[in-house]
Design a protein around this motif. Structure first.
Motif, PDB file in Angstrom:
ATOM      1  N   ILE A 229       0.826  -1.209   0.000  1.00  0.00           N
ATOM      2  CA  ILE A 229       0.000   0.000   0.000  1.00  0.00           C
ATOM      3  C   ILE A 229       0.859   1.257   0.000  1.00  0.00           C
ATOM      4  O   ILE A 229       0.562   2.233  -0.705  1.00  0.00           O
ATOM      5  CB  ILE A 229      -0.960  -0.034   1.200  1.00  0.00           C
ATOM      6  N   TRP A 230       1.962   1.222   0.750  1.00  0.00           N
ATOM      7  CA  TRP A 230       2.767   2.437   0.819  1.00  0.00           C
ATOM      8  C   TRP A 230       3.435   2.736  -0.510  1.00  0.00           C
ATOM      9  O   TRP A 230       3.477   3.883  -0.970  1.00  0.00           O
ATOM     10  CB  TRP A 230       3.805   2.321   1.931  1.00  0.00           C
ATOM     11  N   VAL A 231       3.975   1.706  -1.173  1.00  0.00           N
ATOM     12  CA  VAL A 231       4.665   1.921  -2.442  1.00  0.00           C
ATOM     13  C   VAL A 231       3.675   2.295  -3.548  1.00  0.00           C
ATOM     14  O   VAL A 231       3.951   3.177  -4.367  1.00  0.00           O
ATOM     15  CB  VAL A 231       5.457   0.663  -2.839  1.00  0.00           C
ATOM     16  N   MET A 232       2.490   1.672  -3.559  1.00  0.00           N
ATOM     17  CA  MET A 232       1.561   1.897  -4.670  1.00  0.00           C
ATOM     18  C   MET A 232       0.809   3.209  -4.542  1.00  0.00           C
ATOM     19  O   MET A 232       0.611   3.918  -5.538  1.00  0.00           O
ATOM     20  CB  MET A 232       0.572   0.731  -4.770  1.00  0.00           C
ATOM     21  N   THR A 233       0.358   3.576  -3.332  1.00  0.00           N
ATOM     22  CA  THR A 233      -0.466   4.795  -3.211  1.00  0.00           C
ATOM     23  C   THR A 233      -0.117   5.671  -2.009  1.00  0.00           C
ATOM     24  O   THR A 233      -0.667   6.763  -1.886  1.00  0.00           O
ATOM     25  CB  THR A 233      -1.957   4.407  -3.086  1.00  0.00           C
ATOM     26  N   GLN A 234       0.740   5.180  -1.099  1.00  0.00           N
ATOM     27  CA  GLN A 234       1.065   5.918   0.126  1.00  0.00           C
ATOM     28  C   GLN A 234      -0.192   6.323   0.905  1.00  0.00           C
ATOM     29  O   GLN A 234      -0.269   7.399   1.490  1.00  0.00           O
ATOM     30  CB  GLN A 234       1.918   7.145  -0.197  1.00  0.00           C
ATOM     31  N   THR A 241      -6.821   4.669   1.040  1.00  0.00           N
ATOM     32  CA  THR A 241      -6.253   3.320   1.004  1.00  0.00           C
ATOM     33  C   THR A 241      -5.375   3.028   2.224  1.00  0.00           C
ATOM     34  O   THR A 241      -4.680   2.023   2.245  1.00  0.00           O
ATOM     35  CB  THR A 241      -5.424   3.109  -0.281  1.00  0.00           C
ATOM     36  N   HIS A 242      -5.408   3.912   3.200  1.00  0.00           N
ATOM     37  CA  HIS A 242      -4.604   3.660   4.411  1.00  0.00           C
ATOM     38  C   HIS A 242      -5.115   2.418   5.147  1.00  0.00           C
ATOM     39  O   HIS A 242      -6.325   2.201   5.276  1.00  0.00           O
ATOM     40  CB  HIS A 242      -4.688   4.854   5.366  1.00  0.00           C
ATOM     41  N   ILE A 243      -4.160   1.576   5.609  1.00  0.00           N
ATOM     42  CA  ILE A 243      -4.478   0.612   6.653  1.00  0.00           C
ATOM     43  C   ILE A 243      -3.703   1.058   7.894  1.00  0.00           C
ATOM     44  O   ILE A 243      -2.931   2.028   7.836  1.00  0.00           O
ATOM     45  CB  ILE A 243      -4.118  -0.829   6.245  1.00  0.00           C
ATOM     46  N   LEU A 244      -3.892   0.379   9.015  1.00  0.00           N
ATOM     47  CA  LEU A 244      -3.351   0.896  10.274  1.00  0.00           C
ATOM     48  C   LEU A 244      -1.843   1.111  10.221  1.00  0.00           C
ATOM     49  O   LEU A 244      -1.331   2.109  10.722  1.00  0.00           O
ATOM     50  CB  LEU A 244      -3.701  -0.066  11.420  1.00  0.00           C
TER      51      LEU A 244
END
Length: 289
Positions: A229-234, A241-244
């Motif tokens: 998630i961080w690399v694809m959309t931060q 798209t944040h997860i914890l």
């Protein structure tokens, strides 16, 4: 020295070291979560439960917590559903089975961060492989902005998460299938059992310990998964798209709120401990059944 105390004395040094390695980070997180800390790590004073209160009244946190549960259930469930038929096929004796197994396992050998970078390029709206392929097949008539859309970015990341988790799950299930005695299938076929009955009544019960292991390990791994998630959309667009774990990073290292980041860390630890406790509670019931 009594014989009962001797084993404890022998393992005491390693036990003390393990407790320190595990316990100190937890203690430090708890300390930070109860203090007001600047973005440079300077402790400004005791904050009590202020960091937890700030987290629980934050609407982004509520959406992120729900999204984390969706992410974990979708990735773990999806990888298990896809891995089961793949493991059954790869367990059969056919020409090229070794090559097929190697191809399935290859993504496991690649760095997770590198995999995420490749998929970020693949979902690029101008020159990405996904848009070009779908346009060539006539599925879409113009490029889709996959990672710039709140409705499309998270499902795309779930698909990537499933593909990344699949090799590990297939490996576990293949190990389980190789331990199932084949004579029970021969006996079942002689009794007239169909393929579906053999799968439901023989394969699934025999694989239950391996399925449980795959679920537990994947839940812990996926729940804490950061790179995809961080690399694809931060976490974007607009925190959709944040997860914890990515929101924790955002708070601690971008927004300068390490106290609240530590509070989220403790909440994540509590959720995983609750899941582990629930899993342990379920084990005796399954064995008794």
């Amino acid at each position: 020295m009594t014989s009962a105390r001797k084993p404890w004395l022998l393992i005491a040094p390693s036990l003390a070291l393990a407790l320190f390695i595990i316990g100190y980070p937890v203690f430090h997180m708890a300390y930070q979560s109860l203090h007001e800390i600047s973005r440079f790590g300077v402790v400004r004073g005791f904050a009590g439960l202020g960091n937890f209160t700030g987290i629980f009244i934050d609407p982004v946190f509520h959406a992120t917590l729900l999204r984390t549960l969706i992410w974990t259930v979708a990735v773990v469930g999806g990888s298990l559903l896809i891995s089961m038929p793949l493991a059954l096929i790869l367990n059969q004796d056919f020409h090229g089975r070794s090559l097929a197994r190697t191809i399935i396992m290859l993504p496991w050998a690649v760095s997770l961060t590198m995999t995420a970078i490749v998929w970020r390029w693949a979902f690029n709206d101008e020159f990405g492989m996904v848009n070009l392929s779908l346009q060539a097949l006539g599925v879409i008539d113009k490029p889709v902005q996959w990672l710039a859309s709140a409705a499309l970015a998270f499902p795309a990341e779930i698909l990537v998460g499933i593909m990344v988790s699949m090799p590990f799950t297939v490996t576990l299930l293949l190990g389980g299938l190789s331990s199932v005695p084949q004579d029970i299938y021969e006996a079942a076929r002689m009794e007239g059992a169909t393929a579906w009955q053999q799968f439901r009544l023989l394969t699934v019960p025999s694989l239950r310990p391996f399925i449980n292991m795959a679920v537990v390990l994947n839940v812990i791994y996926v729940f804490n998964s950061f790179p995809i998630i961080w690399v694809m959309t931060q976490g974007g667009p607009s925190n959709s798209t944040h997860i914890l774990v990515t929101y924790l990073y955002e708070l601690g290292f971008r927004l300068g709120r390490p106290g609240q980041a530590a509070a989220i860390s403790l909440i994540m630890l509590a959720i995983l401990l609750a899941f582990t406790w629930l899993y342990i509670r379920m084990q005796p019931k399954e064995e008794a059944a």
